[in-house]
Design a protein around this motif. Structure first.
Motif, PDB file in Angstrom:
ATOM      1  N   UNK A   1       0.640  -1.206  -0.013  1.00  0.00           N
ATOM      2  CA  UNK A   1      -0.114  -0.013   0.036  1.00  0.00           C
ATOM      3  C   UNK A   1       0.850   1.279  -0.065  1.00  0.00           C
ATOM      4  N   UNK A   2       0.633   2.106  -0.745  1.00  0.00           N
ATOM      5  CA  UNK A   2       1.190   3.368  -1.057  1.00  0.00           C
ATOM      6  C   UNK A   2       0.375   4.598  -0.417  1.00  0.00           C
ATOM      7  N   UNK A   3      -0.975   4.117  -0.363  1.00  0.00           N
ATOM      8  CA  UNK A   3      -2.001   5.114   0.163  1.00  0.00           C
ATOM      9  C   UNK A   3      -3.264   4.349   0.418  1.00  0.00           C
ATOM     10  N   UNK A   4      -3.913   5.065   1.725  1.00  0.00           N
ATOM     11  CA  UNK A   4      -5.104   4.190   2.135  1.00  0.00           C
ATOM     12  C   UNK A   4      -5.874   5.297   3.066  1.00  0.00           C
ATOM     13  N   UNK A   5      -7.190   4.963   2.729  1.00  0.00           N
ATOM     14  CA  UNK A   5      -8.231   5.936   3.624  1.00  0.00           C
ATOM     15  C   UNK A   5      -9.337   4.951   4.129  1.00  0.00           C
ATOM     16  N   UNK A   6      -9.638   4.710   5.454  1.00  0.00           N
ATOM     17  CA  UNK A   6     -10.420   3.717   6.063  1.00  0.00           C
ATOM     18  C   UNK A   6     -11.849   4.264   5.197  1.00  0.00           C
ATOM     19  N   UNK A   7     -12.647   2.974   4.881  1.00  0.00           N
ATOM     20  CA  UNK A   7     -13.953   3.312   4.213  1.00  0.00           C
ATOM     21  C   UNK A   7     -15.047   3.478   5.360  1.00  0.00           C
ATOM     22  N   UNK A   8     -15.905   4.330   5.033  1.00  0.00           N
ATOM     23  CA  UNK A   8     -16.965   4.808   6.104  1.00  0.00           C
ATOM     24  C   UNK A   8     -18.154   5.365   5.249  1.00  0.00           C
ATOM     25  N   UNK A   9     -19.232   5.442   6.032  1.00  0.00           N
ATOM     26  CA  UNK A   9     -20.292   6.406   5.353  1.00  0.00           C
ATOM     27  C   UNK A   9     -20.114   7.765   5.297  1.00  0.00           C
ATOM     28  N   UNK A  10     -19.917   8.400   4.112  1.00  0.00           N
ATOM     29  CA  UNK A  10     -19.619   9.858   3.876  1.00  0.00           C
ATOM     30  C   UNK A  10     -20.889  10.826   4.673  1.00  0.00           C
TER      31      UNK A  10
ATOM     32  N   UNK B   1     -26.073   6.190 -13.189  1.00  0.00           N
ATOM     33  CA  UNK B   1     -27.115   6.160 -12.468  1.00  0.00           C
ATOM     34  C   UNK B   1     -27.070   6.935 -11.098  1.00  0.00           C
ATOM     35  N   UNK B   2     -27.990   6.537 -10.154  1.00  0.00           N
ATOM     36  CA  UNK B   2     -28.105   6.945  -9.000  1.00  0.00           C
ATOM     37  C   UNK B   2     -27.149   5.928  -7.901  1.00  0.00           C
ATOM     38  N   UNK B   3     -26.206   6.533  -7.264  1.00  0.00           N
ATOM     39  CA  UNK B   3     -25.405   5.698  -6.514  1.00  0.00           C
ATOM     40  C   UNK B   3     -25.905   5.627  -5.319  1.00  0.00           C
ATOM     41  N   UNK B   4     -26.859   6.254  -4.434  1.00  0.00           N
ATOM     42  CA  UNK B   4     -27.270   5.790  -3.120  1.00  0.00           C
ATOM     43  C   UNK B   4     -26.106   6.306  -2.250  1.00  0.00           C
ATOM     44  N   UNK B   5     -26.321   5.954  -0.972  1.00  0.00           N
ATOM     45  CA  UNK B   5     -25.173   6.452   0.040  1.00  0.00           C
ATOM     46  C   UNK B   5     -23.870   6.337  -0.529  1.00  0.00           C
ATOM     47  N   UNK B   6     -23.060   6.922  -0.117  1.00  0.00           N
ATOM     48  CA  UNK B   6     -21.783   6.974  -0.573  1.00  0.00           C
ATOM     49  C   UNK B   6     -20.564   6.476   0.450  1.00  0.00           C
ATOM     50  N   UNK B   7     -19.888   5.505   0.137  1.00  0.00           N
ATOM     51  CA  UNK B   7     -19.009   4.962   0.968  1.00  0.00           C
ATOM     52  C   UNK B   7     -17.665   5.661   0.522  1.00  0.00           C
ATOM     53  N   UNK B   8     -16.998   6.187   1.549  1.00  0.00           N
ATOM     54  CA  UNK B   8     -15.792   6.865   1.410  1.00  0.00           C
ATOM     55  C   UNK B   8     -14.988   7.444   2.592  1.00  0.00           C
TER      56      UNK B   8
END
Length: 404
Positions: free
Chosen positions: A32-41, A144-151
């Motif tokens: 891994x050279x970069x990472x960011x923990x996934x969560x509900x934006x 289309x419509x993504x719904x709630x964003x994971x980010x």
């Protein structure tokens, strides 16, 4: 004479053939050279999602390399999300990409991918070498419509979304179409490169202080960034990628506004990262602030569980003491006594594979329950740029060599 002539001719042919056979490549693995923990934006955009928009996430590498891949995550989505026109390039000014660097990405050979809710997907390698300590533009179009964003909510970095629904502009090098600024990362979770087996990943796991809250937006002055810079200038140069897996407001013992509790996300965000050999654990201050840890034993039990999980995977854990926060939100002397007791256990228990004393590195010697003023971002809870630099300087780089 003819015999030798023919013999030399045959020998020359054999040597020519051998010379054209490439030497066997050294074994490589993902790092891994970069990472960011996934969560509900959070916020209105995160909850509502996007419809037929292009996204350009700006992310910063710690280690250079080739065979570049990205992870797109829909772990917290409520429907399948289709991504097309994924591209990777060097970030230019604003939302622009440096001319000639925007390379298309594929997923199992296809130029689009649908990611089911609760899952993530890794792209195919891009035929490009990315430099260390460089900001990349990861672009794609959402169909289309993504719904709630994971980010990742608190990016401490400006990224961009296109302004016109329906127009796929992810492949454009110009940033003109990306008219909406965002302060989160959308869907992109990691950047992975191929490196020799001796190169490993260091995962920095924690809350907002690992996330970099209080540091200058877009300057890459979080303590993990400064640590990566230190590694690059040391005898460990080229040996470790750094992944920042902090989530602002995260807690070890309970879910909340900062996402899944640390005990539940530790495997996905730390142990499952590619090439991980060492995890630096800095978490617990929010449990103390919100009275989830009324005594040191509550956090000690959680630390022991995470240490056991890591050691079962032959991963080392470096324990970091909790930084001071007198004057900050929800500070009381009673809560600070819990922090002090936790820190003493981290320093003296011997249960971690190593320790780093961020408390000692950032506190005011005359008022040890609070930050040295030069290190305070102003809210008395998070360091500023100078405080994060002091934390990175306090880290003994030889701790990264831990081998189980």
């Amino acid at each position: 004479m003819i015999f030798w002539t023919r013999g030399f001719a045959v020998l020359a042919t054999v040597l020519a053939v051998v010379a054209t056979v490439p030497a066997q490549a050294a074994p490589v693995h993902p790092v891994g050279t970069w990472g960011a923990s996934a969560d509900e934006v959070g916020g209105a955009t995160g909850a509502a999602g996007l419809t037929d928009r292009s996204v350009r996430n700006l992310v910063h590498t710690s280690l250079g390399g080739s065979g570049v891949r990205i992870t797109l995550s829909n772990v917290f989505g409520d429907r399948p999300v289709t991504f097309t026109s994924a591209h990777l390039g060097l970030a230019g000014d604003g939302a622009a990409v440096v001319r000639g660097t925007n390379r298309p990405m594929t997923f199992a050979g296809a130029d689009q991918v649908t990611v089911a809710p609760g899952t993530e997907v890794l792209s195919d390698p891009v035929d490009a070498t990315v430099p260390a300590d460089t900001t990349l533009a990861v672009s794609f179009h959402v169909v289309g419509e993504s719904g709630p964003i994971t980010g990742h909510d608190v990016a401490v970095q400006t990224s961009y979304v296109s302004g016109t629904p329906g127009a796929d502009v992810a492949g454009q090098e110009s940033g003109a179409a990306f008219t909406t600024q965002i302060s989160s990362w959308y869907w992109v979770e990691s950047v992975v490169i191929e490196k020799p087996r001796r190169v490993r990943t260091a995962v920095l796991f924690g809350d907002s202080i690992t996330d970099g809250s209080g540091s200058t937006v877009g300057a890459n002055r979080r303590w993990p960034d400064v640590l990566a810079d230190r590694i690059a200038g040391s005898r460990f140069a080229g040996r470790f990628g750094v992944m920042n897996e902090g989530i602002s407001a995260n807690r070890l013992l309970a879910d909340g506004t900062g996402g899944q509790r640390g005990l539940d996300r530790f495997r996905r965000d730390a142990l499952d990262q590619p090439g991980v050999s060492t995890v630096v654990l800095l978490e617990g201050i929010n449990d103390i602030r919100w009275d989830l840890a009324d005594e040191a034993a509550d956090l000690i039990a959680a630390y022991r569980e995470l240490i056991a999980q890591a050691h079962a995977e032959d991963v080392c854990v470096v324990g970091a003491t909790l930084t001071p926060y007198e004057g900050g939100s929800r500070y009381t002397p009673e809560r600070d006594r819990v922090r002090t007791a936790v820190n003493e256990w981290i320093r003296t228990s011997g249960e971690f594979d190593g320790t780093v004393d961020f408390d000692a590195a950032t506190r005011d010697p005359d008022r040890p329950a609070r930050f040295l003023p030069a290190y305070d971002s102003g809210d008395h809870l998070h360091p500023g740029d100078a405080g994060y630099a002091a934390m990175a300087e306090a880290f003994d780089l030889s701790l990264l060599e831990c081998d189980r």
